[in-house]
Design a protein around this motif. Structure first.
Motif, short mmCIF file in Angstrom:
data_model
loop_
_atom_site.label_atom_id
_atom_site.label_comp_id
_atom_site.label_asym_id
_atom_site.label_seq_id
_atom_site.Cartn_x
_atom_site.Cartn_y
_atom_site.Cartn_z
N ALA A 181 0.85 -1.19 0.00
CA ALA A 181 0.00 0.00 0.00
C ALA A 181 0.89 1.24 0.00
N LEU A 182 0.50 2.25 -0.78
CA LEU A 182 1.26 3.50 -0.84
C LEU A 182 0.87 4.36 0.36
N GLN A 183 1.85 4.75 1.15
CA GLN A 183 1.61 5.59 2.32
C GLN A 183 1.81 7.06 1.94
N VAL A 184 0.80 7.90 2.24
CA VAL A 184 0.85 9.29 1.81
C VAL A 184 0.38 10.22 2.91
N ASN A 185 0.65 11.49 2.70
CA ASN A 185 0.15 12.56 3.55
C ASN A 185 -0.20 13.74 2.65
N ALA A 186 -1.04 14.64 3.14
CA ALA A 186 -1.50 15.77 2.33
C ALA A 186 -0.32 16.63 1.90
N GLY A 187 -0.34 17.06 0.65
CA GLY A 187 0.72 17.91 0.11
C GLY A 187 0.16 19.23 -0.41
N VAL A 188 1.04 20.17 -0.64
CA VAL A 188 0.67 21.46 -1.20
C VAL A 188 1.57 21.77 -2.38
N ILE A 189 0.99 22.41 -3.38
CA ILE A 189 1.77 22.85 -4.53
C ILE A 189 2.51 24.13 -4.13
N TRP A 190 3.79 24.21 -4.49
CA TRP A 190 4.65 25.27 -3.94
C TRP A 190 5.61 25.78 -5.01
N ALA A 191 5.80 27.09 -5.05
CA ALA A 191 6.77 27.70 -5.96
C ALA A 191 8.13 27.72 -5.28
#
Length: 248
Positions: A201-211
């Motif tokens: 299973a792929l383990q993930v967390n919330a991300g944000v798009i960033w410059a």
């Protein structure tokens, strides 16, 4: 989310609104700063994904899950209602990544035009993904960061434009290139999350798009004289959620 969680869904080669709008998020291998950041990085795309441990009933139609700090390229492959091409926007809830750029080159044999974006339009920064929780602090509130958890890719029809190099004006009645016949449906499926991640299973967390960082891409300029309303009369639109892959 404060800890990583299993992600389930359908691995795909393209995210799609319909057969007329396909979008691919991949690792930027063109810019020198991006290549340095992307050593050992991964980028995955999933359709109809969910987090069974914490939100089993919530469906994320389009998910991009990448390594923290990865620099991305965004490829848009679209067909427009008219023969001239399409305009497009890539925008978070806070501000555009790019706003009102255009793809008016010759369409391929299936009627698609392709364009790839590797930078923010305004500041020539790389398009990167960071952990949402890592950006929380005095200067970044949760409600503001949540606006960077998603982005919308929107396309609309171009009705008339001036080519500044040739000084010619192209219209629907006088297109730059002859129209191409429509093609059949495109198969974008590629297996499950577990198949894409080698059985785990792929383990993930919330991300944000960033410059961040520096990109060298330049954008072709044309003078658009008539177009569909980009805010209301769009020909394609999809929303993407970003997640960061747990390196462990």
């Amino acid at each position: 989310m404060s800890a990583s969680h299993a992600l389930e869904g359908q691995a795909v080669d393209w995210l799609r609104d319909s057969d007329d709008l396909l979008v691919r998020f991949g690792l930027n291998d063109e810019d020198a700063d991006a290549r340095h950041r992307n050593r050992g990085a991964q980028a995955n795309m999933f359709a109809d994904a969910h987090l069974p441990q914490i939100a089993p009933d919530r469906v994320f139609p389009n998910v991009v899950a990448v390594s923290r700090g990865a620099a991305l390229s965004i490829q848009i492959r679209a067909r427009s209602p008219g023969p001239l091409g399409f305009g497009f926007r890539i925008a978070t809830g806070a501000e555009p990544v790019v706003d009102r750029l255009y793809a008016v080159q010759r369409a391929d044999s299936s009627g698609y035009r392709n364009v790839t974006v590797r930078r923010f339009q305004r500041d020539a920064n790389l398009i990167t993904i960071d952990l949402m929780r890592a950006r929380l602090g005095h200067a970044h509130r949760l409600d503001a960061l949540q606006q960077l958890w998603t982005c919308d890719i929107t396309t609309w029809d171009v009705h008339q434009f001036l080519d500044p190099i040739t000084a010619r004006v192209y219209t629907r009645a006088n297109p730059r290139f002859p129209p191409t016949p429509p093609a059949g449906p495109v198969d974008t499926r590629r297996g499950s999350v577990r198949e894409a991640s080698g059985g785990a299973a792929l383990q993930v967390n919330a991300g944000v798009i960033w410059a961040d960082g520096s990109a060298e891409q330049t954008f072709e300029r044309i003078q658009v004289q008539a177009q569909a309303d980009p805010d209301r009369d769009f020909s394609g639109r999809l929303r993407v959620h970003f997640f960061v892959v747990d390196p462990d």
